[in-house]
Design a protein around this motif. Structure first.
Motif, short mmCIF file in Angstrom:
data_model
loop_
_atom_site.label_atom_id
_atom_site.label_comp_id
_atom_site.label_asym_id
_atom_site.label_seq_id
_atom_site.Cartn_x
_atom_site.Cartn_y
_atom_site.Cartn_z
N TRP A 299 42.98 47.39 44.88
CA TRP A 299 42.73 46.16 44.12
C TRP A 299 43.99 45.30 44.05
N VAL A 300 45.14 45.94 43.84
CA VAL A 300 46.41 45.20 43.80
C VAL A 300 46.62 44.47 45.12
N GLU B 107 50.59 48.42 37.27
CA GLU B 107 50.61 47.25 38.16
C GLU B 107 49.23 46.63 38.29
N ALA B 108 48.19 47.48 38.33
CA ALA B 108 46.83 46.96 38.48
C ALA B 108 46.29 46.39 37.18
N LEU C 238 44.28 43.63 47.41
CA LEU C 238 43.25 42.62 47.64
C LEU C 238 43.50 41.33 46.88
N ARG C 239 44.11 41.44 45.72
CA ARG C 239 44.37 40.22 44.95
C ARG C 239 45.66 39.52 45.39
N GLY C 240 46.29 40.05 46.42
CA GLY C 240 47.44 39.38 47.01
C GLY C 240 48.79 39.87 46.55
N ASP C 241 48.84 40.87 45.71
CA ASP C 241 50.11 41.44 45.27
C ASP C 241 50.50 42.61 46.18
#
Length: 446
Positions: A177-178, A278-279, A180-183
């Motif tokens: 998820w981290v 982080e997520a 995929l959201r660009g981080d």
């Protein structure tokens, strides 16, 4: 495949055969997926650089080599005692005692360390209790579960293993998820090496630590005598569990390295918790629960191993005979369970575990070297045509040879300070082993 438990005993064994292939699979998987993975990722990153997945993959390959030797020996000689029994058959009682002593030292220290870990910061998230009180209650509860029976213990392990795997799958999902959201930075997965070490040396150094995360599969040979049809069940459960654990570890290493800066992983005592933070979206205390389950499960399975190993060594005459006593109804080795639990409690209460904990990998590499070479020696000692040679698992001869070589290569990466402590433990084992050998010779001559 018939996985219905068989509670009968077979001639030649006082232990009850109740373990099915499924229960044995979860036993091995739960032991491998122990507390180590929750703290090792950062340490591996410090040794190998950002590409944490690579030393994890290398360690899996090396572990599979030695696992093949264990599969061959466990299906030929399905008796409690494991490495000690195989070494005794191949080399005699001295080497058998040394192998068993190294396994016992590693197992007892591991349970003591896990007990202190259970009583530490993770538990403090919920309640503050004296370490001594937690240690007594924790080890007492594990001993009672162990005494109740191998089937009950492994069913509890199956539940705990599902929780452990669920926690690691959660980390993988949050890491994805981290990204995929660009981080995060997926490019870190190709960054191998550190400022002080080139790629090859860094991967080997990281693989030593990563190898410890796969330790646990060897304990399962000590319950082969309690497994239904071990010649069929054991190889399937062993390789299936190791490959499952390896895939989970590699995925965890990938998402942790890509989602969190390398230095953050290195500096953290809970690197996977950094992925959760982080997520966002998941309370960090949830991971404390998962970690406590992982620690308790690891201690339970290691306690089962050490008690069965003690039982097997005593039956082979390498430890006092009273340690072979079993409960009349449950057929569990109560004397061995009591002795190993008491030693682990002593270590947990004194807090001296740290001085021996770093020697565990070295001691196990010694055991694994003996097991790999024993697999080759016993092929020559037992001629083809015997029942044990007709239907057991057999790896190509090059596999145990490569397994022994891998132990030597990894041992060269162990620091000199660890070698010094390890040699002291080995020296004690050699002295005790010599005493046992001389006593047995005197008994035969009398």
């Amino acid at each position: 495949m018939n996985d219905m438990p068989d509670t009968s005993t077979e001639p030649g064994t006082p232990l009850r055969r109740t373990l099915t292939t499924t229960l044995l699979y979860f036993f091995i998987l739960g032991d491998v997926l122990g507390a180590g993975v929750y703290v090792l990722v950062g340490q591996v990153a410090a040794e190998s650089g950002p590409a944490v997945w690579l030393p994890l993959a290398v360690a899996l390959g090396l572990a599979l080599l030695t696992a093949a030797s264990y599969a061959e020996l466990a299906t030929r000689f399905p008796r409690a005692g494991g490495a000690s029994h195989y070494a005794t058959l191949a080399y005699g009682p001295f080497v058998g005692f040394l192998a068993g002593f190294c396994m016992l030292a590693a197992g007892v220290v591991s349970v003591g360390a896990l007990t202190r870990g259970f009583a530490g910061d993770y538990l403090a998230e919920f309640v503050s209790l004296p370490v001594a009180l937690v240690a007594v209650v924790f080890l007492g509860a594990l001993a009672l579960l162990n005494l109740r029976g191998i089937s009950e213990s492994t069913r509890a392990n199956a539940v705990a293993t599902v929780i452990e795997v669920g926690g690691l799958v959660l980390v993988i999902g949050l890491g994805v998820w981290v990204l995929l959201r660009g981080d995060g930075d997926i490019g870190r997965l190709a960054d191998v090496g550190t400022e002080s070490s080139g790629p090859t040396a860094a991967v080997l150094s990281g693989a030593v630590l990563a190898y410890y995360s796969f330790v646990g599969f060897e304990t399962s040979v000590n319950v082969a005598e309690e497994t239904r049809d071990p010649r069929r069940s054991y190889p399937r459960a062993l390789f299936g569990a190791l490959i499952t654990a390896g895939l989970v570890y590699v995925l965890v290493g990938c998402v942790a390295a890509a989602a969190v800066p390398t230095q953050t992983l290195v500096d953290s005592s809970g690197p996977l918790l950094e992925v959760v933070k982080e997520a966002g979206g998941v309370p960090p205390r949830v991971f404390s629960v998962v970690a406590l389950v992982a620690v308790a499960n690891g201690a339970l399975l290691t306690g089962i191993m050490t008690s069965r190993l003690t039982f097997g060594m005593a039956r082979d005459g390498l430890l006092p005979r009273p340690l072979t006593r079993v409960l009349p109804g449950r057929r569990t080795p109560w004397a061995a369970i009591a002795a190993t639990t008491a030693l682990s409690l002593l270590l947990a209460l004194t807090g001296n575990v740290a001085t021996l904990a770093s020697t565990l990998v070295l001691l196990l590499l010694v055991v694994f070297f003996i097991v790999n070479t024993a697999a080759l020696v016993l092929r020559r000692k037992h001629p083809a045509g015997e029942r044990s040679d007709r239907d057991h698992f057999r790896a190509p001869a090059v596999v145990p040879a490569l397994g022994a070589l891998s132990c030597v290569v990894l041992a060269t990466q162990v620091e000199a300070e660890v070698w010094l402590r390890g040699l002291i433990v080995l020296a004690v084992g050699c002295v005790l082993g010599a005493c046992v050998t001389l006593r047995r010779r005197a008994a035969k001559q009398a």
